[in-house]
Design a protein around this motif. Structure first.
Motif, PDB file in Angstrom:
ATOM      1  N   GLN A  65       0.650   0.103  14.089  1.00 24.68           N
ATOM      2  CA  GLN A  65       1.345   1.448  13.370  1.00 24.68           C
ATOM      3  C   GLN A  65       0.327   0.303  11.747  1.00 24.68           C
ATOM      4  N   ILE A  66       0.668  -0.789  11.243  1.00 22.69           N
ATOM      5  CA  ILE A  66       0.327  -1.328  10.842  1.00 22.69           C
ATOM      6  C   ILE A  66      -1.391  -1.499  10.503  1.00 22.69           C
ATOM      7  N   ASN A  67      -1.816  -1.631  11.903  1.00 24.16           N
ATOM      8  CA  ASN A  67      -3.292  -2.271  11.809  1.00 24.16           C
ATOM      9  C   ASN A  67      -3.948  -0.109  11.885  1.00 24.16           C
ATOM     10  N   SER A  68      -3.224   0.603  11.927  1.00 20.13           N
ATOM     11  CA  SER A  68      -4.024   1.667  12.036  1.00 20.13           C
ATOM     12  C   SER A  68      -4.221   2.073  10.818  1.00 20.13           C
ATOM     13  N   SER A  69      -2.900   1.681  10.254  1.00 23.14           N
ATOM     14  CA  SER A  69      -3.168   3.022   8.817  1.00 23.14           C
ATOM     15  C   SER A  69      -4.294   1.700   8.114  1.00 23.14           C
ATOM     16  N   TYR A  70      -4.468   0.839   7.669  1.00 26.95           N
ATOM     17  CA  TYR A  70      -5.801   0.026   7.549  1.00 26.95           C
ATOM     18  C   TYR A  70      -6.859  -0.161   7.940  1.00 26.95           C
ATOM     19  N   VAL A  71      -6.853   0.393   9.180  1.00 31.49           N
ATOM     20  CA  VAL A  71      -8.043   0.946   9.365  1.00 31.49           C
ATOM     21  C   VAL A  71      -8.376   1.717   9.020  1.00 31.49           C
ATOM     22  N   GLN A  72      -7.676   3.306   8.441  1.00 35.22           N
ATOM     23  CA  GLN A  72      -7.856   4.618   8.292  1.00 35.22           C
ATOM     24  C   GLN A  72      -8.617   4.358   6.421  1.00 35.22           C
ATOM     25  N   SER A  73      -7.965   3.590   5.752  1.00 31.41           N
ATOM     26  CA  SER A  73      -7.996   3.303   4.204  1.00 31.41           C
ATOM     27  C   SER A  73      -8.294   1.428   3.949  1.00 31.41           C
ATOM     28  N   ALA A  74      -7.767   1.536   3.551  1.00 29.75           N
ATOM     29  CA  ALA A  74      -7.063  -0.372   2.249  1.00 29.75           C
ATOM     30  C   ALA A  74      -7.975  -0.439   0.730  1.00 29.75           C
ATOM     31  N   TRP A  75      -6.777  -0.987   0.071  1.00 30.79           N
ATOM     32  CA  TRP A  75      -6.808  -0.593  -1.418  1.00 30.79           C
ATOM     33  C   TRP A  75      -5.993  -1.579  -2.114  1.00 30.79           C
ATOM     34  N   ARG A  76      -6.737  -2.458  -2.967  1.00 35.15           N
ATOM     35  CA  ARG A  76      -5.306  -2.595  -4.476  1.00 35.15           C
ATOM     36  C   ARG A  76      -5.135  -2.016  -5.450  1.00 35.15           C
ATOM     37  N   LEU A  77      -3.978  -2.505  -6.241  1.00 32.85           N
ATOM     38  CA  LEU A  77      -3.950  -2.230  -7.575  1.00 32.85           C
ATOM     39  C   LEU A  77      -4.854  -2.893  -8.435  1.00 32.85           C
ATOM     40  N   CYS A  78      -5.660  -2.120 -10.015  1.00 33.96           N
ATOM     41  CA  CYS A  78      -6.613  -2.928 -10.629  1.00 33.96           C
ATOM     42  C   CYS A  78      -5.329  -2.967 -11.586  1.00 33.96           C
ATOM     43  N   GLY A  79      -4.677  -4.393 -11.216  1.00 29.62           N
ATOM     44  CA  GLY A  79      -3.529  -4.658 -11.979  1.00 29.62           C
ATOM     45  C   GLY A  79      -2.418  -4.950 -11.533  1.00 29.62           C
ATOM     46  N   ARG A  80      -0.748  -5.075 -12.253  1.00 35.47           N
ATOM     47  CA  ARG A  80      -0.397  -5.965 -10.921  1.00 35.47           C
ATOM     48  C   ARG A  80       0.882  -4.908 -10.165  1.00 35.47           C
ATOM     49  N   GLY A  81       0.948  -5.281  -9.079  1.00 37.31           N
ATOM     50  CA  GLY A  81       2.525  -4.892  -8.161  1.00 37.31           C
ATOM     51  C   GLY A  81       3.999  -3.923  -8.528  1.00 37.31           C
ATOM     52  N   SER A  82       4.132  -4.574  -9.179  1.00 37.17           N
ATOM     53  CA  SER A  82       5.604  -3.766 -10.386  1.00 37.17           C
ATOM     54  C   SER A  82       5.031  -2.937 -11.182  1.00 37.17           C
ATOM     55  N   MET A  83       3.650  -2.044 -11.467  1.00 43.00           N
ATOM     56  CA  MET A  83       3.423  -1.107 -11.575  1.00 43.00           C
ATOM     57  C   MET A  83       4.753  -0.027 -10.384  1.00 43.00           C
ATOM     58  N   ILE A  84       4.605  -0.227  -9.073  1.00 46.00           N
ATOM     59  CA  ILE A  84       5.041   0.797  -8.504  1.00 46.00           C
ATOM     60  C   ILE A  84       6.714   0.561  -8.806  1.00 46.00           C
ATOM     61  N   ALA A  85       7.552  -0.754  -9.155  1.00 47.46           N
ATOM     62  CA  ALA A  85       8.246  -0.715  -9.189  1.00 47.46           C
ATOM     63  C   ALA A  85       8.662  -0.146 -10.467  1.00 47.46           C
ATOM     64  N   ASP A  86       7.923   0.130 -11.909  1.00 46.59           N
ATOM     65  CA  ASP A  86       8.068   0.978 -13.313  1.00 46.59           C
ATOM     66  C   ASP A  86       8.013   1.963 -12.877  1.00 46.59           C
ATOM     67  N   SER A  87       7.087   2.327 -12.221  1.00 48.05           N
ATOM     68  CA  SER A  87       6.661   4.240 -11.884  1.00 48.05           C
ATOM     69  C   SER A  87       8.090   4.848 -11.555  1.00 48.05           C
ATOM     70  N   LEU A  88       8.550   3.937 -10.762  1.00 46.30           N
ATOM     71  CA  LEU A  88       9.930   5.163  -9.641  1.00 46.30           C
ATOM     72  C   LEU A  88      10.772   4.619 -10.440  1.00 46.30           C
ATOM     73  N   ALA A  89      11.224   3.816 -10.854  1.00 46.98           N
ATOM     74  CA  ALA A  89      12.546   3.476 -11.712  1.00 46.98           C
ATOM     75  C   ALA A  89      12.179   4.816 -12.701  1.00 46.98           C
TER      76      ALA A  89
END
Length: 517
Positions: free
Chosen positions: A200-224
């Motif tokens: 499952q994990i490898n399948s999702s990365y074979v589909q496409s792979a991405w980074r954030l331009c900036g810090r990962g905490s933006m995900i938590a900040d957006s949800l919050a």
């Protein structure tokens, strides 16, 4: 005393806790998230040293292309607005074994074709493997949509060994190692790793792979921010110390507010103890830590507690965050997995952790704010908790000089290994920060700093795969410890947890499950 009551109180603000709060708030529930730390996000936390910001546990994600599973899920959570950056589709990951480089390409057909350039005699096996990964990718929504026709396939994926499957499918040992080489993001344990987690994990990365331009905490900040916008509340610097059961349900959470502040939405004095009532409680912390909060219960039988206590943890990670001198190291739009030349297979690493040496490293480049040169590189290596166990009873910043010496030596080993594929790395270092499983344990609340939560065992599924429901009808689990780790796994688990609270139809309303892979 804190007089408010809620529909659902969530313990812990990791990705699972925040996503569950988002789902429930979106469906009109009055929710409250309680976080013991000052920062939200668990492994999504970022931290600042000098002028540089570093990520704790988030580095890249897969399946974020339009029509792919994580894109659809992140669209639901309003996270596609963040500045995502796609990795090189012709080589999103680079695996280096015996000092020879192998590039992994996006797209199932391209993935097989690219590897066939290195292994032309194995083209048929590669096509078969890529088709299998695609089948797993198409079936990933099965747990959400509850397709009965997919149940046997999913059951087999969980009960089969990933290593045994690879040996049966890929007869070339070197190719098997290359296909496993970018899996330091999984605990490659030969005897236990279920095929479903690996595929499952490898399948999702074979589909496409991405980074954030900036810090990962933006995900938590957006949800919050969206949780608050929907009327939810978030309390930081607050520890849940007890869940109080009465008449067969959890009725209240007893919370100690830390000295110096009580978080975003509570205005109380430091150190105050309050009780908050709710109809339902969802725990995003470790299941064993959750049960320890329940001092008295007529529903939690000893056999259930003992089952949770006996669960084993995955290994942890040692991380070296490197701030580079300007204009020294070109940015690579891929991840690099480098293995020391004496390593024959990435699957051997979990058995070699006891020797305390660095055998393999994941090299992750932060997207530079400008220009073609890297500004920050993260090095991640697997580490057994036994290496730092003697300091487990010390506190952050007070572990002693011997701990600092240990981290310096370990960082030097990591840099030496990474420098074999990044010439001039050591002379290009401006500053470094290091963290061990102890750091993760203290800042993210993971048991022994386990990188992937509870170890799932294909030989003992009934014990190691946990359901969201507990013996207490209004207490639920969520997060990476249940069945799948990673951004995709935790997100799917969040919907499953909320399904147990409000029903499957309501929990997945608005989620597009029509995949285009």
């Amino acid at each position: 005393m804190y007089s408010k009551s809620f529909d659902t109180l969530l313990i812990g603000s990791g990705l699972g806790g925040l996503e569950c709060a988002y789902i429930l708030a979106k469906h009109g529930q009055k929710v409250c998230v309680v976080e013991k730390n000052h920062s939200l996000g668990g492994c999504l936390q970022s931290f600042k040293r000098g002028n540089n910001e570093y990520d704790t546990g988030f580095h890249y994600v897969g399946g974020l292309g339009e029509g792919e599973i994580l894109h659809n899920i992140f669209s639901y959570f309003n996270l596609m607005k963040l500045p995502w950056h796609q990795l090189d589709t012709a080589g999103y990951n680079e695996v280096i074994l015996k000092d020879k480089s192998y590039l992994l390409a996006n797209g199932y057909e391209n993935f097989a074709a690219r590897l066939a350039e290195y292994f032309p005699e194995d083209r048929t096996a590669l096509d078969r493997y890529a088709f299998f990964l695609k089948s797993v990718g198409e079936a990933i929504t099965g747990p959400l949509m509850a397709h009965e026709e997919d149940s046997a396939f999913r059951e087999k994926l969980f009960s089969d060994s990933a290593y045994d499957f690879l040996q049966q499918t890929i007869k070339n040992p070197l190719l098997l190692s290359v296909l496993s080489g970018d899996s330091l993001k999984i605990e490659l344990h030969k005897d236990t790793l279920p095929l479903y987690i690996f595929s499952q994990i490898n399948s999702s990365y074979v589909q496409s792979a991405w980074r954030l331009c900036g810090r990962g905490s933006m995900i938590a900040d957006s949800l919050a921010a969206d949780i608050k916008k929907a009327g939810g509340e978030i309390i930081t610097d607050a520890s849940v110390v007890q869940l109080i059961e009465n008449e067969g349900k959890i009725r209240q959470a007893e919370i100690v507010l830390k000295s110096g502040g009580a978080g975003d939405d509570v205005n109380s004095g430091g150190g105050e103890c309050v009780r908050i009532a709710a109809k339902n409680f969802i725990s995003d912390i470790h299941p064993n830590a959750t049960l320890e909060l329940i001092k008295e219960s007529r529903l939690l039988r000893p056999v259930f507690r003992h089952r949770i206590e006996r669960l084993k943890e995955t290994y942890g990670m040692f991380t070296v965050n490197i701030a580079l001198k300007p204009g020294r190291i070109p940015y690579r739009n891929r991840n690099v997995y480098y293995y020391s030349p004496e390593i024959n297979s990435p699957w051997d690493i979990s058995d070699m952790l006891g020797d305390g040496k660095v055998h393999g490293v994941l090299i992750s480049y932060q997207v530079p704010s400008e220009g073609e040169f890297a500004q920050i590189i993260d090095l991640l290596v697997p580490m057994s908790f036994s290496e730092v166990e003697k300091w487990k009873d010390t506190s952050v910043g007070r572990r002693g000089e011997d701990y600092k010496d240990f981290k310096r030596k370990k960082a030097d080993e990591c840099i030496d290994l990474a420098q074999r594929c990044i010439p001039g790395l050591r002379n290009s270092i401006g500053s470094i920060c290091t963290s061990s499983p102890l750091t993760y344990m203290n800042y993210t609340g993971t048991v022994n700093g386990a990188a992937y939560g509870i170890r799932k065992d294909c030989n003992d599924l009934l014990c190691t795969l946990l359901a969201p429901k507990t013996p207490i009808p209004n207490l639920f689990f969520t997060g990476q410890n249940l069945n799948l780790h990673g951004m995709l796994g935790v997100s799917i688990t969040s919907f499953l947890t909320c399904s147990a609270v409000i029903g499957l139809k309501d929990a997945t309303e608005g989620l597009d499950l029509n995949l285009k892979i």
